[in-house]
Design an enzyme around this catalytic site. Structure first.
Site, PDB file in Angstrom:
ATOM      1  NE  ARG A  39      50.231  79.246  14.434  1.00 16.38           N
ATOM      2  CZ  ARG A  39      49.976  80.546  14.187  1.00 16.38           C
ATOM      3  NH1 ARG A  39      48.992  81.154  14.805  1.00 16.38           N
ATOM      4  NH2 ARG A  39      50.711  81.229  13.348  1.00 16.38           N
TER       5      ARG A  39
ATOM      6  CG  HIS B 252      55.477  84.698   9.087  1.00 15.17           C
ATOM      7  ND1 HIS B 252      55.760  85.268   7.872  1.00 15.17           N
ATOM      8  CD2 HIS B 252      54.127  84.700   9.198  1.00 15.17           C
ATOM      9  CE1 HIS B 252      54.634  85.610   7.285  1.00 15.17           C
ATOM     10  NE2 HIS B 252      53.622  85.281   8.061  1.00 15.17           N
TER      11      HIS B 252
ATOM     12  CG  HIS C 110      54.824  83.710  13.461  1.00 16.53           C
ATOM     13  ND1 HIS C 110      54.656  85.071  13.648  1.00 16.53           N
ATOM     14  CD2 HIS C 110      53.603  83.238  13.041  1.00 16.53           C
ATOM     15  CE1 HIS C 110      53.409  85.411  13.359  1.00 16.53           C
ATOM     16  NE2 HIS C 110      52.754  84.313  13.009  1.00 16.53           N
TER      17      HIS C 110
ATOM     18  NE  ARG D  50      52.624  80.947   8.302  1.00 14.05           N
ATOM     19  CZ  ARG D  50      51.917  81.553   9.248  1.00 14.05           C
ATOM     20  NH1 ARG D  50      52.071  81.227  10.504  1.00 14.05           N
ATOM     21  NH2 ARG D  50      51.039  82.486   8.944  1.00 14.05           N
TER      22      ARG D  50
ATOM     23  CD  GLU E 140      44.443  83.465   8.315  1.00 11.93           C
ATOM     24  OE1 GLU E 140      44.658  82.536   9.120  1.00 11.93           O
ATOM     25  OE2 GLU E 140      44.608  84.653   8.594  1.00 11.93           O
TER      26      GLU E 140
HETATM   27  C1  LIG Z   1      52.663  89.313  14.531  1.00  8.24           C
HETATM   28  C2  LIG Z   1      51.804  88.148  14.957  1.00  8.24           C
HETATM   29  C3  LIG Z   1      50.623  87.861  14.258  1.00  8.24           C
HETATM   30  C4  LIG Z   1      49.813  86.791  14.660  1.00  8.24           C
HETATM   31  N1  LIG Z   1      48.623  86.564  14.013  1.00  8.24           N
HETATM   32  C5  LIG Z   1      47.779  85.592  14.486  1.00  8.24           C
HETATM   33  C6  LIG Z   1      46.466  85.414  13.941  1.00  8.24           C
HETATM   34  O1  LIG Z   1      46.041  86.147  13.064  1.00  8.24           O
HETATM   35  N2  LIG Z   1      45.690  84.421  14.447  1.00  8.24           N
HETATM   36  C7  LIG Z   1      46.113  83.581  15.442  1.00  8.24           C
HETATM   37  O2  LIG Z   1      45.358  82.695  15.864  1.00  8.24           O
HETATM   38  N3  LIG Z   1      47.346  83.750  15.991  1.00  8.24           N
HETATM   39  C8  LIG Z   1      48.163  84.727  15.545  1.00  8.24           C
HETATM   40  N4  LIG Z   1      49.404  84.888  16.129  1.00  8.24           N
HETATM   41  C9  LIG Z   1      49.739  84.063  17.287  1.00  8.24           C
HETATM   42  C10 LIG Z   1      48.930  84.543  18.489  1.00  8.24           C
HETATM   43  O3  LIG Z   1      48.896  85.967  18.475  1.00  8.24           O
HETATM   44  C11 LIG Z   1      49.512  84.084  19.820  1.00  8.24           C
HETATM   45  O4  LIG Z   1      49.769  82.718  19.792  1.00  8.24           O
HETATM   46  C12 LIG Z   1      48.527  84.357  20.957  1.00  8.24           C
HETATM   47  O5  LIG Z   1      48.148  85.713  20.918  1.00  8.24           O
HETATM   48  C13 LIG Z   1      49.128  84.036  22.307  1.00  8.24           C
HETATM   49  O6  LIG Z   1      48.262  84.527  23.301  1.00  8.24           O
HETATM   50  P1  LIG Z   1      48.700  84.393  24.819  1.00  8.24           P
HETATM   51  O7  LIG Z   1      47.636  85.045  25.633  1.00  8.24           O
HETATM   52  O8  LIG Z   1      49.045  83.004  25.105  1.00  8.24           O
HETATM   53  O9  LIG Z   1      50.068  85.229  24.900  1.00  8.24           O
HETATM   54  P2  LIG Z   1      50.361  86.771  24.676  1.00  8.24           P
HETATM   55  O10 LIG Z   1      49.275  87.458  23.972  1.00  8.24           O
HETATM   56  O11 LIG Z   1      51.732  86.889  24.098  1.00  8.24           O
HETATM   57  O12 LIG Z   1      50.380  87.344  26.161  1.00  8.24           O
HETATM   58  C14 LIG Z   1      51.381  86.955  27.085  1.00  8.24           C
HETATM   59  C15 LIG Z   1      51.302  87.875  28.278  1.00  8.24           C
HETATM   60  O13 LIG Z   1      52.158  87.406  29.317  1.00  8.24           O
HETATM   61  C16 LIG Z   1      53.004  88.460  29.769  1.00  8.24           C
HETATM   62  N5  LIG Z   1      54.216  87.837  30.298  1.00  8.24           N
HETATM   63  C17 LIG Z   1      55.136  87.094  29.639  1.00  8.24           C
HETATM   64  N6  LIG Z   1      56.052  86.609  30.503  1.00  8.24           N
HETATM   65  C18 LIG Z   1      55.688  87.059  31.734  1.00  8.24           C
HETATM   66  C19 LIG Z   1      56.227  86.882  33.028  1.00  8.24           C
HETATM   67  N7  LIG Z   1      57.312  86.112  33.247  1.00  8.24           N
HETATM   68  N8  LIG Z   1      55.624  87.508  34.078  1.00  8.24           N
HETATM   69  C20 LIG Z   1      54.510  88.281  33.886  1.00  8.24           C
HETATM   70  N9  LIG Z   1      53.943  88.441  32.662  1.00  8.24           N
HETATM   71  C21 LIG Z   1      54.520  87.834  31.611  1.00  8.24           C
HETATM   72  C22 LIG Z   1      53.163  89.354  28.563  1.00  8.24           C
HETATM   73  O14 LIG Z   1      53.568  90.655  28.909  1.00  8.24           O
HETATM   74  C23 LIG Z   1      51.732  89.303  28.016  1.00  8.24           C
HETATM   75  O15 LIG Z   1      50.886  90.153  28.750  1.00  8.24           O
HETATM   76  C24 LIG Z   1      50.212  85.957  15.734  1.00  8.24           C
HETATM   77  C25 LIG Z   1      51.397  86.243  16.424  1.00  8.24           C
HETATM   78  C26 LIG Z   1      52.187  87.331  16.051  1.00  8.24           C
HETATM   79  C27 LIG Z   1      53.440  87.618  16.818  1.00  8.24           C
END
Ligand SMILES: Cc1cc2nc3c(=O)[nH]c(=O)nc-3n(C[C@H](O)[C@H](O)[C@H](O)COP(=O)(O)OP(=O)(O)OC[C@H]3O[C@@H](n4cnc5c(N)ncnc54)[C@H](O)[C@@H]3O)c2cc1C
Length: 531
Positions: free
Chosen positions: A378, A239, A343, A285, A120
């Site tokens: 990032r 993005h 993003h 980006r 990437e």
């Molecule tokens: C379209 C897209 C593509 C991406 N592609 C990549 C990639 O290829 N590689 C990469 O490294 N990163 C990628 N990213 C970034 C990456 O997906 C995220 O940074 C990462 O998944 C975050 O993980 P997390 O567990 O911290 O949060 P999340 O996966 O967003 O999970 C957060 C959780 O907390 C819950 N929540 C939120 N607020 C509350 C609250 N107040 N009370 C209770 N629950 C709550 C939500 O419902 C969810 O279950 C991408 C992001 C997007 C949007």
């Protein structure tokens, strides 16, 4: 009267808020220690993790090294990446990929059975492990949900939103929760000895975003309201090519399309990136995002032209092809309107290398945290890696922690709540996009700071208050950084200033102080000089 429910308050009482990659991985790593996972949406929904397309960065291929991965991470981070943190992340990647394999994630393999790795932008080697091409997030989360459901020590509470932390001095003692989507529901108080915030990012604070609605910065807000230190909040990655087809969240057009020859054009068919950077559409980006933003702001419009890929589009990029068709566009024959979209948040709740926040009893992992690994920008696919590395470290830290034997106390907070005023929420999101977006300036940031401070102070809706809290902190820190660095571009100060080459560490109190200074209550000069 406030309804109170309590789990058994033993030393094992750990609450994880968030059912994305960071939250689920941490819960599995803590097993067999009993944990309660709270998720705003049913598992598998409402999490950015499930939408990740590329995969996870890990230097697992022959000839690659953790040092090379860390060097790439540092190179894109605008000079403020914590180098030790970046190296630690890269070194632990292999072990965490191994854990994911054990949990059942079917990473793609090459003909010899080794993990298949792709390349990437800004990675000097092929090091992105993936699943079924662009289905990494969906497959990883599906495997973890299955593992969680099979683990008896993990209790999952779905459709509840954490809206406040309960504190006793500088110790976090519990959570205030409310049924998702029901502002008038009675709040629930849940006491806990250890709370892990894994609530994801802040994209939904912006009118145009690739993030799910649950990514509204609530986790950051509740930590900040409890007094936690927040790091680097001004750094938001946009993005460049979200599809501007009237969908919220906006579907993503992967960078790989441009890698395959798709171009960016304005309404007159002109390739505007050619004049902006020698790499044109393949420039970093943030540069492409600014190019797209400027073209739209100038009224010329911005489009992704993938027509040169013609009939191959449906086969090579089935997801993109299907999204366009469902929005009424045929990408094989016509350019698709695009816009930069919020993003990823590089900033978040400041944590140390164990994932500990500045408050006792509170840890943070995944996108809601700020470890220092990303600096001002990032590197692609480092966020899923950071989520698993820190989730594992948090689990280790909690397991090694001897909890004080004191009784758990629940302090009452204000349970009153009004309905969400939809217009104010829409205005806040529009203002984040126009005033705290891809290109910022001091006047607009000051306007945004004052608007968000007023909402934060006056609204009777707790969800909106929390959104405004995070928006205020992001805007106030962006206003305070009088230079351009990484994803933070300020048109008044378009160059980097070596004197400001450091991370931001701030608090909600500081953001409110900045807002008060603008309202004339305190001299701005004093604040700007950091006095
Ligand atoms: C379209 C897209 C593509 C991406 N592609 C990549 C990639 O290829 N590689 C990469 O490294 N990163 C990628 N990213 C970034 C990456 O997906 C995220 O940074 C990462 O998944 C975050 O993980 P997390 O567990 O911290 O949060 P999340 O996966 O967003 O999970 C957060 C959780 O907390 C819950 N929540 C939120 N607020 C509350 C609250 N107040 N009370 C209770 N629950 C709550 C939500 O419902 C969810 O279950 C991408 C992001 C997007 C949007």
């Amino acid at each position: 009267m406030t309804e109170i429910f309590q789990t058994d308050f033993t030393r094992a009482d750990v609450v994880i808020v968030g059912g994305g990659l960071a939250g689920l991985f941490c819960a599995l790593k803590l097993a067999p220690r009993p944990v309660t996972v709270i998720s705003a949406a049913p598992l598998g929904e409402g999490a950015s993790s499930a939408w990740a397309q590329g995969g996870i960065a890990a230097a697992v291929a022959e000839g690659d090294s953790a040092e090379a991965h860390a060097a790439d991470t540092i190179a894109v981070g605008g000079g403020i990446v914590d180098e030790e943190v970046a190296l630690g992340l890269a070194r632990e990647a292999g072990a965490r990929i191994h854990d994911l394999l054990e949990y059942g994630v079917p990473f793609d393999r090459d003909l010899e059975g080794r993990l298949a790795v792709s390349r990437e932008a800004a990675h000097s080697a092929r090091r992105i492990v993936h699943v079924q091409g662009d289905m990494a997030g969906k497959a990883i989360i599906a495997a973890l949900i299955e593992a969680v459901r099979k683990t008896p020590s993990i209790k999952v509470i779905e459709d509840y939103v954490a809206e406040a932390l309960l504190t006793d001095g500088d110790t976090v003692t519990g959570l205030q929760l409310r049924k998702a989507g029901d502002a008038t529901a009675k709040p629930l108080m849940l006491a806990s000895r250890a709370i892990v915030l894994a609530t994801g990012g802040i994209g939904h604070l912006y009118a145009v975003t690739t993030n799910p609605v649950e990514a509204s910065g609530l986790g950051l807000a509740i930590a900040a309201r409890a007094g936690a230190i927040i790091a680097d909040p001004e750094f938001v990655q946009f993005h460049p090519t979200a599809l501007n087809v009237g969908r919220d969240p906006a579907p993503l057009a992967t960078e790989a399309l441009r890698g395959e020859g798709a171009t960016l054009i304005n309404a007159k068919g002109g390739r505007f990136m050619l004049a902006l950077n020698p790499l044109a559409e393949l420039a970093p980006r943030d540069i492409v995002a600014r190019g797209v933003f400027d073209e739209i702001a100038a009224g010329r419009g911005a489009f992704l032209d993938a027509t040169s890929l013609g009939a191959h589009l449906a086969e090579k990029f089935p997801g993109f092809h299907a999204k366009c068709l469902s929005a009424g566009f045929d990408p094989a024959t016509q350019p698709i309107p695009i816009a930069p979209a919020a993003h990823y948040h590089m900033g978040g709740i400041a944590v140390d290398r164990h994932g500990r926040t500045s408050l006792k009893g509170l840890w943070a992992g995944g996108e809601v945290s700020s470890t220092g690994a990303h600096g001002a920008n990032r590197l692609a696919s480092n966020s899923l890696l950071e989520a698993v590395v820190y989730a594992a470290r948090i689990a280790d830290d909690i397991n090694g922690n001897v909890f004080a034997a004191h009784a758990l106390r629940l302090t009452e907070t204000t349970p009153r709540n009004c309905a969400m005023p939809p217009l104010t929420e829409a205005n806040l999101r529009a203002m984040m996009a126009s005033h705290v977006g891809v290109v910022r300036n001091g006047d607009q940031l000051a306007e945004a700071v004052q608007a968000f401070a007023a909402i934060e102070r006056d609204t009777g809706n707790i969800a909106l208050r929390n959104m405004a809290t995070t928006a205020l902190i992001v805007a106030a820190s962006a206003w305070s950084r009088r230079e351009s660095r990484g994803a933070h571009f300020c048109s008044d100060y378009p160059a980097e200033d070596p004197a400001q080459r450091k991370r931001t560490m701030t608090t909600l109190a500081e953001a409110r102080r900045i807002a008060a200074s603008m309202a004339g209550d305190e001299p701005v000069a004093k604040l700007a000089s950091g006095a």
